[in-house]
Design a protein around this motif. Sequence first.
Motif, PDB file in Angstrom:
ATOM      1  N   THR A  22       0.919  -1.067   0.116  1.00 48.65           N
ATOM      2  CA  THR A  22       0.068   0.056  -0.152  1.00 48.65           C
ATOM      3  C   THR A  22       0.946   1.077   0.023  1.00 48.65           C
ATOM      4  O   THR A  22       0.552   2.325  -0.748  1.00 48.65           O
ATOM      5  CB  THR A  22      -0.993  -0.005   1.220  1.00 48.65           C
ATOM      6  OG1 THR A  22      -1.754  -1.075   1.151  1.00 48.65           O
ATOM      7  CG2 THR A  22      -1.954   1.099   1.273  1.00 48.65           C
TER       8      THR A  22
ATOM      9  N   ALA B 221      -4.373  -2.418  -7.166  1.00 46.12           N
ATOM     10  CA  ALA B 221      -5.414  -3.435  -6.259  1.00 46.12           C
ATOM     11  C   ALA B 221      -5.183  -4.826  -6.777  1.00 46.12           C
ATOM     12  O   ALA B 221      -5.223  -5.715  -5.877  1.00 46.12           O
ATOM     13  CB  ALA B 221      -6.886  -3.082  -6.539  1.00 46.12           C
TER      14      ALA B 221
ATOM     15  N   ARG C 115     -12.832  -4.057   2.675  1.00 48.18           N
ATOM     16  CA  ARG C 115     -11.926  -3.277   2.012  1.00 48.18           C
ATOM     17  C   ARG C 115     -11.370  -3.862   0.643  1.00 48.18           C
ATOM     18  O   ARG C 115     -11.194  -3.133  -0.393  1.00 48.18           O
ATOM     19  CB  ARG C 115     -10.550  -3.277   3.081  1.00 48.18           C
ATOM     20  CG  ARG C 115      -9.256  -2.600   2.269  1.00 48.18           C
ATOM     21  CD  ARG C 115      -8.186  -2.630   3.250  1.00 48.18           C
ATOM     22  NE  ARG C 115      -6.748  -2.280   2.737  1.00 48.18           N
ATOM     23  CZ  ARG C 115      -5.734  -2.486   3.131  1.00 48.18           C
ATOM     24  NH1 ARG C 115      -5.624  -3.118   4.454  1.00 48.18           N
ATOM     25  NH2 ARG C 115      -4.405  -2.089   2.783  1.00 48.18           N
TER      26      ARG C 115
ATOM     27  N   LEU D 140     -11.846  -2.508  -3.263  1.00 45.10           N
ATOM     28  CA  LEU D 140     -10.640  -2.611  -4.174  1.00 45.10           C
ATOM     29  C   LEU D 140     -11.034  -3.167  -5.557  1.00 45.10           C
ATOM     30  O   LEU D 140     -10.911  -2.691  -6.719  1.00 45.10           O
ATOM     31  CB  LEU D 140      -9.461  -2.944  -3.735  1.00 45.10           C
ATOM     32  CG  LEU D 140      -8.600  -2.313  -2.747  1.00 45.10           C
ATOM     33  CD1 LEU D 140      -7.730  -3.311  -2.240  1.00 45.10           C
ATOM     34  CD2 LEU D 140      -8.042  -1.044  -3.266  1.00 45.10           C
ATOM     35  N   ASP D 141     -12.003  -4.280  -5.343  1.00 42.52           N
ATOM     36  CA  ASP D 141     -12.402  -4.852  -6.473  1.00 42.52           C
ATOM     37  C   ASP D 141     -13.682  -5.407  -6.294  1.00 42.52           C
ATOM     38  O   ASP D 141     -13.920  -6.461  -5.847  1.00 42.52           O
ATOM     39  CB  ASP D 141     -11.389  -6.219  -6.872  1.00 42.52           C
ATOM     40  CG  ASP D 141     -11.725  -6.837  -8.225  1.00 42.52           C
ATOM     41  OD1 ASP D 141     -12.689  -6.606  -8.770  1.00 42.52           O
ATOM     42  OD2 ASP D 141     -10.900  -7.797  -8.483  1.00 42.52           O
TER      43      ASP D 141
END
Length: 355
Positions: free
Chosen positions: A59, A65, A94, A98-99
Amino acid sequence: MSRGLFAVALLVWGSEVAGVRPVAAQATSGSFAQGIRAYQNLDFVRAAATLRRDLAKLTAAGAPASERVEGLVYLGAADLFRGRRDSAVAVFKRLVQLDPRYAPDHLVFPPEVTSVFDSVRTLTKTVAIVVPPDTQVAPGSGNFSALVLASSFQTVDVTLRYEDGAPFRSLYAGPIGDSLHVLWDGLDAAGQLPPVSRIVLRVASRAPTGEISTILQVPLDLRIQRPDTTDWPAPLPDSALLPERAGGRSAVRALLGGIALSGAVVAIPSVVGGSGGPSGSRVAVAGTIGLAGVLGYLLHRPGRPLPVNIRRNQARRQVWQQQVADVSAENARRRAAVRLAVHAGTPTTIQPRAP
């Protein structure tokens, strides 16, 4: 469920799927090799600590991602087997942000993990946007296309906005199930070309209560491409045209010539007429010459149209007018060929502040 029961469930599930794909056969290379290996060895505490460390490094390095989802799903599973359900839910949320379309492999993770993840994805209202990095749009006819992928059924507001957040153009407002194609014709709300060089494509996901849960934004850099137009033909100069009306010099010359010649005939010595004074024949000749001079003046009077020159000038003007029409048509074609170049930047996610 206690940690021991989770471990037993994992072992039972692993034995059931061993004939399909053994757990130990999963890849243990890459950024999360140590954490995944610890997870496979049922050392969930070590797995969670190692995976968190590796995720923090990625990160901080700004990794995409796609390079982090594997670590997140193993971290969520490790937290779940440690009895940290709230932590696992936060990790899975989370991951969904992201996806939104990610789904754990049911041959890798047991139902205890996949069911929790599926529940989190259903409750997490977020989207992903797929846009081409560069697009050329024919304003008003061609379309800029964006694909919106939803984590679960939800309501979204898709808008274009100025950089300061002010509305630029509304594209869609309503429900979305799995995915949605959104089109933009390259014009603003008034049907004009964009007056700015950058706008933002914004997708706001709404929770079942109607509140905005997540906002995803993609900056769009705009550049209007205008082909150069052709110069207009130069106006016809006066020197290129013939006089269309007769001048006064030729008429005056004909009149003066006739008067002079008739006077000369009258003054000829008497041998011409056979007597010393002006004879009738000399007067007749002089009158005829004078009449011819008057007739020449009338035929060459000032301002008389010259048909031959008029026809030639008309032909030259028609050629010039055709050149003007050709340039006008070409410039209209080039103006219609205006293109809007759109460059899409990196998407960013905004989490609205809690009230």
